[in-house]
Design a protein around this motif. Structure first.
Motif, short mmCIF file in Angstrom:
data_model
loop_
_atom_site.label_atom_id
_atom_site.label_comp_id
_atom_site.label_asym_id
_atom_site.label_seq_id
_atom_site.Cartn_x
_atom_site.Cartn_y
_atom_site.Cartn_z
N ILE A 114 0.73 -1.29 0.00
CA ILE A 114 -0.07 -0.11 -0.05
C ILE A 114 1.10 1.04 -0.06
O ILE A 114 0.41 2.21 -0.30
CB ILE A 114 -0.84 0.13 1.22
N PHE A 115 2.17 1.27 0.52
CA PHE A 115 2.84 2.48 0.68
C PHE A 115 3.06 3.48 -0.44
O PHE A 115 3.02 4.38 -0.50
CB PHE A 115 4.39 2.16 1.36
N PHE B 287 -0.81 9.48 -3.04
CA PHE B 287 -1.86 10.28 -2.39
C PHE B 287 -1.38 11.08 -1.72
O PHE B 287 -1.84 12.45 -1.96
CB PHE B 287 -2.69 9.34 -1.88
N SER B 288 -0.62 11.05 -0.69
CA SER B 288 -0.09 12.24 0.05
C SER B 288 0.61 13.32 -0.62
O SER B 288 0.50 14.32 -0.23
CB SER B 288 0.98 11.63 1.16
N TYR C 94 0.19 5.28 -1.21
CA TYR C 94 -0.33 6.15 -0.03
C TYR C 94 0.64 7.47 -0.27
O TYR C 94 0.46 8.48 -0.29
CB TYR C 94 0.25 5.49 1.55
N TRP C 95 1.89 7.11 -0.81
CA TRP C 95 2.82 8.10 -1.16
C TRP C 95 2.42 9.09 -2.20
O TRP C 95 2.32 10.40 -2.11
CB TRP C 95 4.19 7.53 -1.56
#
Lengths: 362, 297
Positions: free
Chosen positions: B26-27, B33-34, B30-31
């Motif tokens: 998922i990371f 998205f962030s 997530y990265w």
């Protein structure tokens, strides 16, 4: 309700001849069985009738109409496959309705027809079920139902009971026979099981390597086999065969099998048909009388090798001349390995085959 | 240590392992998205900014506006006022959707039909033909040059039709191989039963076999759609002015204005949506499809 006529049919697959110059007539309303070992060409024969394969030579007639160039979808023939080939993604109702839907039958009529057939097969309660949730016997009925709703001209069945357990198979055998009588349709049924063929067929054909061996009612095939192949195919346990040669002695003709001789003088006329003195003696297990003591009519003495009790009766495997023959023992007969007993061949029920041609000479 | 505590320990370790692998998977998302909600100074800051100090939408506003200059240094409030939504900015999304959808549909149509024919009427037991896969054995750059020349002659460069044809022809062999393996697992008797039930040859395929290969069709479709969706090389060399897809637009953010990681991440988030929706729509077929036929393993 039609006659199926095959004339000089031949089919080869990649150089291998599967059906060889086969001519056969199947009458209307007949339950016709085709018996043969796996690979004898039974399935190919059915597929040729259905139009799923095209013959290399010969003609297929349905109801006296030549159908060589009629596509399988227009031959109006139903086939029940060995693996049933139900549509696993559809319900029982949808499976049975499919052939009618393809023919664009109006909805209410379609529904009534399916209901009616389902009722006659007692699978009404299953109509909404998925195919995957049915037992083997239920699937079998659905496959028959799918064939029935169309009211086809001919039913072809390719070992339809081979995936069922023994008990269910017996049950379905009776049911199929009843169904055929009720419908008065032509059924052509291929099977490797001689009991099925004998018990169900009005007439039957034996097939070996794509060639018909003998076509007749089951009793005739059983009692008067045309050759050694047919004789060995029918009956359980199968007919015993022993090799021997003819010999003249004191004006009598004897068949010398080795450890014993049989007087075959009275078959003098028939023996002229033999191509040589070498013959094969055939006798069915049920026509051998086993006795503990040697009697006046005893054929020879034998040694018990294997005892197969079947409950009501008992099969004995007996050593004769280095070979084994099978015989039914009388009720209450006791025997064990190594016992010496006597056998008596019923002189009226022996068969003689020419060793070279394997044709029956009696 | 008794049996019970050991059992608890084992299941605990199992959970830790599962959570760890889930995090690894998922990371990156997530990265992305962030980053898409970070202010410019946080995109590549050292030390890394794990959580945006102040989530903002300017990256999204940038990609959906007509602005060509990213307003680095402006305060977010100003930036918001600066960017206003323009339909023309949606062009890459629409182009990608049009090209991938039609490319996939044409490839599925042609590939499925040929797969069925090869499965049923080809030589029994023969391996599937290799030659349709030949395209795939060259690096894409090697075949794209002759294609560019052909397209120049045919006047297909920078047209939707040209790129749809390219996508369809490049993916048809994959559809053929995948669908053939699905069809091979459906017994021939199904076709034959349908024919005896009164279907034509095409009817046997369409009404008998195809419904059984639905799962395979869905999975193959998704696979091809993702391939087309992520194509860069084809559209880079054959499109550009008239036809601009998301991957091409993404590349724009690296040039001229410096590395615009924020808008890139925002566009990435947008690009995830269509395949994701498609995946959810065919979810019930996915598990069956992936555990069946050629995609297995």
């Amino acid at each position: 309700m039609v006659k199926v006529t095959l004339q000089n049919l031949s089919k080869t697959f990649g150089g291998k001849t599967v059906i060889r110059d086969l001519t056969l007539e199947i009458n209307e309303q007949e339950f016709f069985c085709i018996l043969g070992y796996p690979g004898a060409g039974k399935t190919t024969l059915l597929r040729l009738i259905a139009g799923l394969e095209k013959q290399d030579k010969g003609d297929v007639y349905l109801d006296n109409k030549l159908v060589n160039n009629v596509h399988a979808s227009h031959r109006d023939v139903a086939m029940i496959f060995q693996n049933l080939a139900l549509y696993p993604n559809r319900t029982v109702f949808e499976n049975m309705a499919f052939p009618l839907k393809v023919r664009k039958m109006p909805r209410t009529e379609l529904r009534n027809r399916v209901q009616e057939v389902a009722k006659s097969l007692s699978i009404e309660h299953l109509l909404d079920r998925a195919i995957a949730n049915l037992s083997g016997g239920e699937k079998q009925r659905v496959a028959i139902g799918r064939a029935l709703v169309r009211r086809p001209q001919v039913f072809l069945m390719d070992e339809p009971l081979s995936n069922l357990d023994a008990l269910l198979r017996l049950e379905m055998r009776v049911e199929l026979k009843r169904l055929q009588r009720e419908l008065g349709q032509t059924f052509i049924y291929a099977t490797p099981d001689q009991l099925e063929a004998m018990s169900m067929g009005d007439r039957m054909a034996t097939l070996s390597e794509g060639q018909l061996q003998q076509v007749d009612v089951p009793e005739v095939l059983y009692n008067k086999p045309k050759n050694q192949f047919v004789a060995g195919l029918l009956g359980s346990p199968a007919m015993n065969f022993m090799e021997g040669s003819c010999r003249q002695s004191d004006g009598r003709t004897l068949l010398d099998v080795g450890s014993f001789q049989i007087d075959i003088t009275r078959f003098h006329k028939a023996l002229e048909r033999a191509t040589g003195p070498e013959l094969i003696l055939g006798i069915r297990p049920e026509h051998i009388k086993v006795t503990r003591q040697r009697g006046p009519n005893s054929t020879c003495e034998v040694v018990v090798y294997v005892v197969e009790p079947l409950g009501g009766e008992m099969i004995l495997h007996l050593g004769v001349d280095g070979g084994l023959i099978k015989a039914f023992a009388p009720p209450g007969f006791e025997a064990k390995y190594g016992d010496h007993v006597s056998v008596e061949f019923d002189p009226n029920r022996i068969y003689l085959f020419d060793k070279k041609t394997e044709e029956a000479i009696l | 240590m008794n049996r019970r505590t050991r059992g608890i320990l084992v299941s605990l370790m199992r959970y830790v392992a599962v959570i760890f692998s889930a995090l690894v998977a998922i990371f990156p998302i997530y990265w992305m998205f962030s980053t898409s909600i970070k202010l410019p100074n946080e995109w590549v800051a050292t030390p890394s900014v794990w959580f945006p100090s102040r989530p903002v939408l300017i990256n999204y506003q940038f990609i959906f506006s007509q602005a060509y200059e990213y307003t680095i240094g402006r305060r977010p409030e100003e930036a918001t006022a600066f960017y206003s939504f323009a339909w023309s900015s949606m062009k890459p999304v629409f182009d990608s959707l049009i090209l991938s959808t039609f490319g996939t549909l044409i490839a599925l149509f042609a590939g499925t039909l040929s797969a069925y024919v090869l499965s049923r009427y080809g030589q029994k037991g023969a391996p599937p033909p290799v030659f349709p896969l030949m395209y795939r054995m060259f690096p894409p750059v090697a075949i794209i040059v002759p294609v560019v020349i052909m397209y120049a002659v045919l006047k297909l460069i920078d047209t939707y039709l040209g790129i749809i044809i390219l996508y369809a022809t490049l993916t048809v062999p994959l559809v053929l191989w995948l669908m053939k393996s699905f069809f091979d697992e459906i017994p021939r008797e199904i076709d034959e039963a349908a024919i005896l039930d009164g279907c034509s040859l095409f009817g046997a395929f369409y009404k008998g076999v195809l419904p059984l290969a639905k799962a395979g069709l869905a999975v193959t479709g998704l696979f091809i759609f993702i391939l087309d969706w992520s194509d860069f090389m084809g559209v880079l060399l054959l499109g550009g002015r008239n036809v601009v897809t998301i991957p091409l637009k993404l590349a724009e953010y690296t040039s001229g204005h410096g590395e615009l990681y924020g808008p890139m991440a925002a566009m990435g988030m947008v690009a995830v949506i269509p395949p994701l929706i498609l995946g959810i729509l065919i979810q019930k077929y996915l598990v069956r499809g992936f555990t069946f036929g050629a995609i297995k393993g």
